[in-house]
Design a protein around this motif. Structure first.
Motif, mmCIF file in Angstrom:
data_model
loop_
_atom_site.group_PDB
_atom_site.id
_atom_site.type_symbol
_atom_site.label_atom_id
_atom_site.label_comp_id
_atom_site.label_asym_id
_atom_site.label_seq_id
_atom_site.Cartn_x
_atom_site.Cartn_y
_atom_site.Cartn_z
ATOM 1 N N GLN A 8 0.852 -1.160 -0.032
ATOM 2 C CA GLN A 8 -0.010 0.068 -0.096
ATOM 3 C C GLN A 8 0.724 1.450 -0.087
ATOM 4 O O GLN A 8 0.473 2.228 -0.693
ATOM 5 N N LYS A 9 1.903 1.134 0.871
ATOM 6 C CA LYS A 9 2.753 2.456 0.914
ATOM 7 C C LYS A 9 3.550 2.666 -0.448
ATOM 8 O O LYS A 9 3.684 3.715 -0.990
ATOM 9 N N ILE A 10 3.993 1.496 -1.090
ATOM 10 C CA ILE A 10 4.610 1.833 -2.306
ATOM 11 C C ILE A 10 3.777 2.216 -3.214
ATOM 12 O O ILE A 10 3.924 3.079 -4.169
ATOM 13 N N ASN A 11 2.587 1.626 -3.286
ATOM 14 C CA ASN A 11 1.633 2.245 -4.302
ATOM 15 C C ASN A 11 0.945 3.780 -4.322
ATOM 16 O O ASN A 11 0.977 4.550 -5.235
ATOM 17 N N GLU A 12 0.920 3.885 -2.990
ATOM 18 C CA GLU A 12 0.798 5.427 -2.427
ATOM 19 C C GLU A 12 1.832 6.559 -3.137
ATOM 20 O O GLU A 12 1.689 7.438 -3.576
ATOM 21 N N ILE A 13 3.095 6.117 -3.026
ATOM 22 C CA ILE A 13 4.288 6.674 -3.187
ATOM 23 C C ILE A 13 4.279 6.723 -4.943
ATOM 24 O O ILE A 13 4.334 7.931 -5.396
ATOM 25 N N LEU A 14 3.836 5.826 -5.627
ATOM 26 C CA LEU A 14 3.782 5.894 -7.022
ATOM 27 C C LEU A 14 2.742 6.683 -7.386
ATOM 28 O O LEU A 14 3.101 7.519 -8.525
ATOM 29 N N VAL A 15 1.559 6.683 -6.816
ATOM 30 C CA VAL A 15 0.328 7.476 -7.099
ATOM 31 C C VAL A 15 0.787 8.992 -6.947
ATOM 32 O O VAL A 15 0.601 9.956 -7.763
ATOM 33 N N ASP A 16 1.211 9.408 -5.694
ATOM 34 C CA ASP A 16 1.461 10.631 -4.948
ATOM 35 C C ASP A 16 2.815 11.344 -5.991
ATOM 36 O O ASP A 16 2.502 12.716 -6.463
ATOM 37 N N LEU A 40 16.091 9.183 -14.626
ATOM 38 C CA LEU A 40 16.105 9.878 -13.484
ATOM 39 C C LEU A 40 15.023 9.623 -12.675
ATOM 40 O O LEU A 40 15.101 9.823 -11.388
ATOM 41 N N ASP A 41 13.661 9.149 -13.191
ATOM 42 C CA ASP A 41 12.628 8.847 -12.355
ATOM 43 C C ASP A 41 13.117 7.889 -11.584
ATOM 44 O O ASP A 41 12.422 7.706 -10.509
ATOM 45 N N TYR A 42 13.825 6.717 -12.103
ATOM 46 C CA TYR A 42 13.962 5.410 -11.446
ATOM 47 C C TYR A 42 14.868 5.921 -10.312
ATOM 48 O O TYR A 42 14.949 5.442 -9.126
ATOM 49 N N VAL A 43 16.020 6.782 -10.481
ATOM 50 C CA VAL A 43 16.691 7.283 -9.371
ATOM 51 C C VAL A 43 15.856 7.952 -8.342
ATOM 52 O O VAL A 43 15.983 7.619 -7.078
ATOM 53 N N ASP A 44 15.108 8.799 -8.560
ATOM 54 C CA ASP A 44 14.161 9.332 -7.604
ATOM 55 C C ASP A 44 13.262 8.317 -6.956
ATOM 56 O O ASP A 44 13.032 8.497 -5.594
ATOM 57 N N LEU A 45 12.743 7.239 -7.693
ATOM 58 C CA LEU A 45 12.058 6.175 -6.907
ATOM 59 C C LEU A 45 12.773 5.451 -6.153
ATOM 60 O O LEU A 45 12.430 5.119 -4.975
ATOM 61 N N VAL A 46 14.112 5.346 -6.210
ATOM 62 C CA VAL A 46 15.052 4.512 -5.369
ATOM 63 C C VAL A 46 15.181 5.327 -4.189
ATOM 64 O O VAL A 46 15.135 4.853 -2.964
ATOM 65 N N VAL A 47 15.601 6.589 -4.279
ATOM 66 C CA VAL A 47 15.543 7.703 -3.315
ATOM 67 C C VAL A 47 14.364 7.638 -2.217
ATOM 68 O O VAL A 47 14.653 7.607 -0.849
ATOM 69 N N ILE A 48 13.275 7.775 -2.832
ATOM 70 C CA ILE A 48 11.916 7.826 -2.064
ATOM 71 C C ILE A 48 11.806 6.541 -1.242
ATOM 72 O O ILE A 48 11.374 6.586 -0.016
ATOM 73 N N ILE A 49 12.025 5.549 -2.082
ATOM 74 C CA ILE A 49 11.773 4.130 -1.445
ATOM 75 C C ILE A 49 12.873 3.918 -0.167
ATOM 76 O O ILE A 49 12.444 3.459 0.854
ATOM 77 N N SER A 51 14.052 6.269 1.624
ATOM 78 C CA SER A 51 13.884 7.283 2.912
ATOM 79 C C SER A 51 12.565 6.968 3.439
ATOM 80 O O SER A 51 12.425 7.007 4.866
ATOM 81 N N ASN A 52 11.705 6.111 2.676
ATOM 82 C CA ASN A 52 10.470 5.731 3.481
ATOM 83 C C ASN A 52 10.463 4.331 4.224
ATOM 84 O O ASN A 52 9.916 4.136 5.181
ATOM 85 N N PHE A 53 11.525 3.586 3.814
ATOM 86 C CA PHE A 53 11.422 2.269 4.270
ATOM 87 C C PHE A 53 12.789 1.827 5.036
ATOM 88 O O PHE A 53 12.773 1.061 5.603
ATOM 89 N N GLY A 54 13.605 2.870 4.929
ATOM 90 C CA GLY A 54 14.955 2.555 5.693
ATOM 91 C C GLY A 54 15.701 1.492 5.191
ATOM 92 O O GLY A 54 16.483 0.960 5.907
ATOM 93 N N VAL A 55 15.762 1.363 3.859
ATOM 94 C CA VAL A 55 16.627 0.296 3.239
ATOM 95 C C VAL A 55 17.530 0.783 2.416
ATOM 96 O O VAL A 55 17.226 2.150 1.771
#
Length: 83
Positions: A8-16, A40-49, A51-55
């Protein structure tokens, strides 16, 4: 965090963050084709994931990622390894 919460959190990130239509997100859907993200979007996705999941995610983690389920699994594996 249980599996459903991770998904759910990953999906919310993708939508938002990436304005992905929630209707196209399903475990068996192609991640790359559905998201239509550039490098560049993939880099952003990795950074967001991260920071949100601590991995930490590495480029090698994405070698076998085809579907959303594959992506969910990688995030879950990193979270489990962290604990």
């Amino acid at each position: 965090m249980d599996k459903a919460s991770v998904y759910q959190k990953i999906n919310e990130i993708l939508v938002d963050e990436f304005e992905v239509d929630e209707q196209i997100i399903s475990p068996e859907a192609s991640l790359k084709e559905s998201l239509d993200l550039d490098s560049l979007d993939y880099v952003d996705l990795v950074v967001i994931i991260e920071s949100n999941f601590g991995v930490k995610l590495a480029e090698a983690d994405f070698e076998g990622v085809v579907t959303f389920q594959d992506f969910y699994n990688i995030v879950e594996q990193r979270m489990t390894a962290r604990n």
